[in-house]
Design a protein around this motif. Sequence first.
Motif, PDB file in Angstrom:
ATOM      1  N   ILE A  85      -1.083  -5.774 -12.169  1.00  0.00           N
ATOM      2  CA  ILE A  85       0.166  -6.416 -12.580  1.00  0.00           C
ATOM      3  C   ILE A  85      -0.046  -6.860 -14.095  1.00  0.00           C
ATOM      4  N   GLY A  86      -1.314  -7.227 -14.518  1.00  0.00           N
ATOM      5  CA  GLY A  86      -1.528  -7.647 -15.981  1.00  0.00           C
ATOM      6  C   GLY A  86      -1.274  -6.316 -16.785  1.00  0.00           C
ATOM      7  N   LYS A  87      -1.773  -5.373 -16.254  1.00  0.00           N
ATOM      8  CA  LYS A  87      -1.490  -4.037 -16.922  1.00  0.00           C
ATOM      9  C   LYS A  87      -0.108  -3.481 -17.298  1.00  0.00           C
ATOM     10  N   ALA A  88       0.739  -3.750 -16.078  1.00  0.00           N
ATOM     11  CA  ALA A  88       2.293  -3.561 -16.064  1.00  0.00           C
ATOM     12  C   ALA A  88       2.815  -4.611 -17.189  1.00  0.00           C
ATOM     13  N   VAL A  89       2.415  -5.789 -17.217  1.00  0.00           N
ATOM     14  CA  VAL A  89       3.082  -6.577 -18.467  1.00  0.00           C
ATOM     15  C   VAL A  89       2.779  -6.056 -19.789  1.00  0.00           C
ATOM     16  N   LYS A 134       0.913  -0.517 -10.177  1.00  0.00           N
ATOM     17  CA  LYS A 134       1.710  -1.108 -11.605  1.00  0.00           C
ATOM     18  C   LYS A 134       3.267  -1.420 -11.153  1.00  0.00           C
ATOM     19  N   THR A 135       3.787  -0.599 -10.450  1.00  0.00           N
ATOM     20  CA  THR A 135       5.156  -0.717 -10.202  1.00  0.00           C
ATOM     21  C   THR A 135       5.707  -1.989  -9.439  1.00  0.00           C
ATOM     22  N   TYR A 136       4.495  -2.522  -8.629  1.00  0.00           N
ATOM     23  CA  TYR A 136       5.024  -3.852  -8.132  1.00  0.00           C
ATOM     24  C   TYR A 136       5.105  -4.868  -9.236  1.00  0.00           C
ATOM     25  N   GLY A 137       4.629  -4.522 -10.271  1.00  0.00           N
ATOM     26  CA  GLY A 137       4.716  -5.461 -11.588  1.00  0.00           C
ATOM     27  C   GLY A 137       5.980  -5.027 -12.344  1.00  0.00           C
ATOM     28  N   TYR A 138       6.013  -3.842 -12.486  1.00  0.00           N
ATOM     29  CA  TYR A 138       7.249  -3.581 -13.085  1.00  0.00           C
ATOM     30  C   TYR A 138       8.564  -4.119 -12.625  1.00  0.00           C
ATOM     31  N   GLU A 139       8.476  -4.014 -11.276  1.00  0.00           N
ATOM     32  CA  GLU A 139       9.682  -4.493 -10.530  1.00  0.00           C
ATOM     33  C   GLU A 139       9.996  -5.828 -10.647  1.00  0.00           C
ATOM     34  N   ILE A 140       9.005  -6.728 -10.423  1.00  0.00           N
ATOM     35  CA  ILE A 140       8.972  -8.056 -11.003  1.00  0.00           C
ATOM     36  C   ILE A 140       9.801  -8.330 -12.135  1.00  0.00           C
ATOM     37  N   ILE A 141       9.217  -7.767 -13.106  1.00  0.00           N
ATOM     38  CA  ILE A 141       9.747  -7.802 -14.510  1.00  0.00           C
ATOM     39  C   ILE A 141      11.153  -7.463 -14.876  1.00  0.00           C
ATOM     40  N   LYS A 192       0.682  -1.067   0.005  1.00  0.00           N
ATOM     41  CA  LYS A 192      -0.020  -0.084  -0.151  1.00  0.00           C
ATOM     42  C   LYS A 192       1.033   1.320  -0.079  1.00  0.00           C
ATOM     43  N   ASP A 193       1.980   1.255   0.473  1.00  0.00           N
ATOM     44  CA  ASP A 193       2.910   2.475   0.339  1.00  0.00           C
ATOM     45  C   ASP A 193       3.092   2.894  -1.179  1.00  0.00           C
ATOM     46  N   ARG A 194       2.886   1.967  -2.122  1.00  0.00           N
ATOM     47  CA  ARG A 194       3.038   2.420  -3.608  1.00  0.00           C
ATOM     48  C   ARG A 194       1.701   3.043  -3.859  1.00  0.00           C
ATOM     49  N   VAL A 195       0.780   2.848  -3.742  1.00  0.00           N
ATOM     50  CA  VAL A 195      -0.400   3.571  -3.931  1.00  0.00           C
ATOM     51  C   VAL A 195      -0.708   4.907  -3.229  1.00  0.00           C
ATOM     52  N   VAL A 196      -0.298   4.498  -1.953  1.00  0.00           N
ATOM     53  CA  VAL A 196      -0.296   5.952  -1.212  1.00  0.00           C
ATOM     54  C   VAL A 196       0.571   7.151  -1.620  1.00  0.00           C
ATOM     55  N   SER A 197       1.797   6.697  -2.109  1.00  0.00           N
ATOM     56  CA  SER A 197       2.735   7.557  -2.399  1.00  0.00           C
ATOM     57  C   SER A 197       2.248   8.210  -3.793  1.00  0.00           C
ATOM     58  N   ALA A 198       1.545   7.444  -4.638  1.00  0.00           N
ATOM     59  CA  ALA A 198       1.207   8.057  -5.836  1.00  0.00           C
ATOM     60  C   ALA A 198      -0.146   8.658  -5.515  1.00  0.00           C
ATOM     61  N   ALA A 199      -1.106   8.404  -4.575  1.00  0.00           N
ATOM     62  CA  ALA A 199      -2.179   9.101  -4.283  1.00  0.00           C
ATOM     63  C   ALA A 199      -1.777  10.474  -3.647  1.00  0.00           C
TER      64      ALA A 199
END
Lengths: 414, 414
Positions: A245-249, A214-221, A110-117
């Motif tokens: 995550i699907g969108k990130a891919v 999405k950044t969670y997905g980008y980082e995995i990639i 949630k730290d990711r989405v909150v940073s963006a929000a």
Amino acid sequence: MSFVKGLKCRECGKDYPKEALHVCSFCFGPLEVDYKYEEIKKVISREKIESRGKTMWRYKELLPLDGEPTVGAQVGYTPLVKADNLAKKLGVEELYVKNDSVNFPTFSFKDRVVSAALSKAKELGFKTVACATTGNLGNSVAAQAVQGNLESYIFMPANLEQGKVIGTSIYGTNVIGIDGNYDGVNRMCSEIADKYGWAFANINIRPYYAEGSKTYGYEIIEQLGWKAPKHVVVPMAGGSLVIKIGKAVKEMTELGLIDKSNTSLYGAQASGSSPISTAVKKGSDVIAPVIPDTIAHSIAIGNPADGYYSVKAINESGGYAEDVSDDELVEGIKLLASTEGIFTETAGGVTVAVTKKLIDQGRLPRDESIVICITGNGLKTLEAVMDKVEKPCVIDANIESFNAFMEKREVCTA
Amino acid sequence: MSFVKGLKCRECGKDYPKEALHVCSFCFGPLEVDYKYEEIKKVISREKIESRGKTMWRYKELLPLDGEPTVGAQVGYTPLVKADNLAKKLGVEELYVKNDSVNFPTFSFKDRVVSAALSKAKELGFKTVACATTGNLGNSVAAQAVQGNLESYIFMPANLEQGKVIGTSIYGTNVIGIDGNYDGVNRMCSEIADKYGWAFANINIRPYYAEGSKTYGYEIIEQLGWKAPKHVVVPMAGGSLVIKIGKAVKEMTELGLIDKSNTSLYGAQASGSSPISTAVKKGSDVIAPVIPDTIAHSIAIGNPADGYYSVKAINESGGYAEDVSDDELVEGIKLLASTEGIFTETAGGVTVAVTKKLIDQGRLPRDESIVICITGNGLKTLEAVMDKVEKPCVIDANIESFNAFMEKREVCTA
């Protein structure tokens, strides 16, 4: 320079300006951030991303701000752990754990989405931020609001774990407990957002908020060596993360950052709150709301905002969804801790246990690479395991007591 | 390639081989790792360090391994936060928080020493590791032993916080509670180390273990832009960290990585366990052991292993030491959380409160740069603040209840 065109309705395609809007006023579809992908394609590259700081903001062209982040600039780029011990235990060849239980400031994705929000809320001129939360979101809004000098109001079901409650109120925020479950909290907050004019992270500025996932997905990639994962198992509450995550891919593929590939998405829920996995298993795209009854409070959402779209994303990817009992999720927590030294919360236990189930069912192949999404920290949900881990054997402070313990292991005085 | 010559007695200078030794057999002085500084000087540079991964191992020439780390290779390089909100509140010009509450895998600075200790234990051929702990060390040995496929035994006082106990036992390690305080645990463990032939992180392999603390100091220096801090406030349990930060500054200066400067070291203790600060305040270098009585369990060591040397380091640096009550430490926790969004444990509360006290006393100047060392996470010591933070006001799930709350703030049903 910003690459955000505006907002666009996911259903009817109608365009909206970059404001605090989240629902299409024509068809009631959800609004999404619309990017100038052609321009992004001209400027983005693996090398450019790699040259930046190890935070989620290294992918800033694909995030919804007009300027630089003003809140949470340090969030993200958590480890992708090659989980060989757990792989062995589960009988699979290649397994990774994307470990957001060590994200900061507050140890969940949630730290990711909150940073963006919250960065977006500041761009939009808000002075007060708020959220409806099952725990982790509240922790993060409270902490990051302090960092961003914003006032904050956190609305949470009154029955949450101590770690989640104290882990919010310690920041000196306004915490309001609600007599009822998350879905009731959420409904009320929509009205409050309208009336008080506050930025509710997951309501009126949700389109910006959700992009952080999405950044969670980008980082995995990126951490897989610029390769999309073959199979990803994702916990589901509102259902947003699995979609993002699907969108990130998809985005990274279309931008030419990675080769085209198939990523199968798998959703994980607790059986006591499983409207999405139930729909997937039934072969339906209709979400039947439920009243949650599980110790996995952080994913106990009975009427998931992105339920329909998450079912669609899972089905189109060739994945599946499953759910597990509270006993199974506790075993999942212990299994991850004892094989990889990672202590996750209840939602993580669900994800590990669902992974095991899907492997046992033959739905997750043993000879292909799997990523497990761990999104929260076990220190926040001690109640869930308190009576399920071995109590320390208590002995006297001398070596004779310890020798006796080693011989018999039954000299405990407590 | 290793730059470790061997071990050397801090008192008489006698040399020892690189083995599991910690006390000089001639004068009973403590053994320390001895490096080939002349050779390190030839190969080390700021550029070389900066080119490496953001972990504590970027300073590997100054760490005690012969090979690469096999345990905890991801530990360290936590944020140095410019704490402007807290600075304003305390009335000082420039303040930083070195935030190891977000270190991983287990959210305290102990992850550093354990990474060094367990990697060295593997080099030395040990299969079983152990420790005597006040909590954080046990969390870290248990988690990192799992990651390193080592068996582990954790010895802790039976009265520790739930987060510390469960945060150890969850990893499936052997946890032994001791009826008594840390000092009793520690004495017993010395005997066990001898008899069972295990690697006790903070006993028989202590010289290697303690070197891990230096990285906390190196990082502060690098993150300040390759500049030694002017004033550093450090929590003290056994007294090792304050010494090692001093050593980090000295080493980097002598290696030509930074300009010569004066760093003043300040020690922080809880008044209920303050043998070191008491000695400093008395102007004595004699440590009078005490029986700890404080909620700051993680620094409740009544007979500190490095007490004498920490007093010496503080005095020679021109610093000072202070201690605070349990009430003051709780206020310290809340102050840091509500200004910087960082939730620290009791020891961190002590460090913040001591900083405030030293500023009020005029011992820490308001117009010079100060670094506060935050070494642990508040989610592990919820008990300390549970009754000291505002309870959430509980309302019904409708906007009328919330409107009433906003008007009166006194409609709580719980």
